[in-house]
Enzyme design. Structure first.
Site, PDB file in Angstrom:
ATOM      1  N   LYS A 128       0.849  -1.209   0.000  1.00 10.24           N
ATOM      2  CA  LYS A 128       0.000   0.000   0.000  1.00 10.24           C
ATOM      3  C   LYS A 128       0.877   1.250   0.000  1.00 10.24           C
ATOM      4  O   LYS A 128       0.580   2.230  -0.672  1.00 10.24           O
ATOM      5  CB  LYS A 128      -0.936  -0.015   1.224  1.00 10.24           C
ATOM      6  CG  LYS A 128      -2.052  -1.055   1.103  1.00 10.24           C
ATOM      7  CD  LYS A 128      -2.772  -1.334   2.424  1.00 10.24           C
ATOM      8  CE  LYS A 128      -3.763  -2.488   2.271  1.00 10.24           C
ATOM      9  NZ  LYS A 128      -4.417  -2.896   3.527  1.00 10.24           N
TER      10      LYS A 128
ATOM     11  N   GLN B 158      -4.272  -1.512   9.892  1.00  9.13           N
ATOM     12  CA  GLN B 158      -4.264  -2.843   9.273  1.00  9.13           C
ATOM     13  C   GLN B 158      -4.817  -3.890  10.239  1.00  9.13           C
ATOM     14  O   GLN B 158      -4.421  -3.958  11.399  1.00  9.13           O
ATOM     15  CB  GLN B 158      -2.835  -3.215   8.838  1.00  9.13           C
ATOM     16  CG  GLN B 158      -2.722  -4.517   8.076  1.00  9.13           C
ATOM     17  CD  GLN B 158      -3.379  -4.500   6.698  1.00  9.13           C
ATOM     18  OE1 GLN B 158      -3.472  -3.475   6.047  1.00  9.13           O
ATOM     19  NE2 GLN B 158      -3.836  -5.655   6.251  1.00  9.13           N
TER      20      GLN B 158
ATOM     21  N   ASP C  17     -10.963   3.042   4.951  1.00 10.21           N
ATOM     22  CA  ASP C  17     -11.385   1.635   4.933  1.00 10.21           C
ATOM     23  C   ASP C  17     -12.911   1.499   4.968  1.00 10.21           C
ATOM     24  O   ASP C  17     -13.454   0.445   4.656  1.00 10.21           O
ATOM     25  CB  ASP C  17     -10.853   0.916   6.182  1.00 10.21           C
ATOM     26  CG  ASP C  17      -9.594   0.110   5.932  1.00 10.21           C
ATOM     27  OD1 ASP C  17      -9.455  -0.446   4.833  1.00 10.21           O
ATOM     28  OD2 ASP C  17      -8.760   0.038   6.858  1.00 10.21           O
TER      29      ASP C  17
END
Ligand code: GUN
Length: 297
Positions: free
Chosen positions: A52, A96, A119
């Site tokens: 990412k 994460q 997200d």
């Protein structure tokens, strides 16, 4: 002929198409910024986060990476997230998952400022998405919608089966499929580990989204001829390769590809799209937080 859906190519298209928006932001003195936060020693998570960060660099997004000691108290993570919330150069914050066990994941996701929640895990953003006026769409389901768009997969009136009920994929995917929208309007069934006869459902489906995290558990015999098959699984399975493992989807590709009309491979299907849509959400977040208007592709 089965059409193999090329996620790498569509993801490259999405990244290219963000170029104008990023340029517009930069002309106005805004460089989109994404922070990734890691509190885990899971090797797959370490790989995802570094990919990412690399993606950010490639398209001109400023990447910041924050890593916490895996035995630090949970409060350290929440504090680190608060610091990123307060940082005007950071427009998106990605924590994460999975997190170490002393952390309450829900608390961590709730701590991310909703406007930086690229997200789409914050309850406010989940609620907005379910209600049909989303701020962000979660990256994997959003990426799958982009694949449908690119490959002319008609969702309207289709029978769709989502296998898996995770917060990251299954639940939001089903929600987007039932929305009254161009990429929704599907009659959608959600199957999961307690579904009695999974194949009875998948055999009726025009669209199957496999997101249960179980290697190769959907095979060709469970599919309808011509169905669109989207494999979200990225399972690391021990193998005699240089890395000591290989990546296997939730779908048994060899038998499924002979039955499916369209199918995503693993790797090179959904995975690159998830990463591309994270960039997309970060650009949108930067535009909305700074008031610099951009056209989202
Ligand atoms: N772990 C696996 N997929 C994801 C994702 O899309 N976002 C975050 N934050 N963690 C993940």
């Amino acid at each position: 002929m089965t059409e193999v859906i090329d996620g790498d190519a569509v993801a490259a298209d999405v990244r290219d198409s963000l170029g104008d928006a990023i340029e517009t932001l930069k002309r106005e003195g805004v460089t989109p910024g994404l922070a990734t936060v890691l509190m885990s020693d899971d090797p797959a998570s370490e790989t995802y986060v570094s990919m990412k960060q690399r993606d950010c660099e490639e398209v001109g997004i400023d990447g910041v990476h924050v890593e916490l000691d895996t035995d630090a108290p949970a409060a350290d993570l929440y504090d680190a997230i608060e610091d990123l919330n307060a940082d005007d150069d950071v427009h998106g914050v990605l924590v994460q998952s999975p997190l170490v066990e002393q952390v309450d994941s829900r608390e961590a996701f709730r701590t991310v400022a909703p406007e930086k929640d690229v997200d789409c895990f914050h309850p406010e953003n989940v609620g907005r998405m379910v209600a049909g006026h989303e701020r962000f769409k979660p990256c994997t389901p959003h990426g799958i919608q982009k694949l449908f768009e690119h490959y002319d997969v008609e969702t309207e009136g289709a029978e769709a089966v989502v296998v898996g009920r995770s917060m990251i994929v299954g639940k939001p995917m089903a929600n987007l499929l039932i929305q009254k929208s161009d990429l929704g309007n599907a009659t959608t069934t959600v199957c999961h580990s307690r579904t009695g006869d999974l194949a009875a459902h998948t055999r009726e489906a025009d669209i199957v989204v496999a997101a249960a995290g179980v290697p190769e558990f959907i095979d060709g015999s469970m599919l309808k001829e011509g169905a669109t098959v989207v494999d979200v699984g990225i399972n690391r399975v021990d193998a005699d390769t240089e890395k000591g493992y290989e990546l296997i989807g939730d779908v048994e590709y060899e038998s499924a590809k002979d039955v499916a009309g369209k199918i995503t491979p693993v790797p090179g299907g959904v995975g690159p799209m998830t990463r591309a849509m994270l960039l997309w959400n970060t650009v949108k977040a930067a535009s909305e937080q700074t008031g610099v208007d951009v056209e989202m592709p």
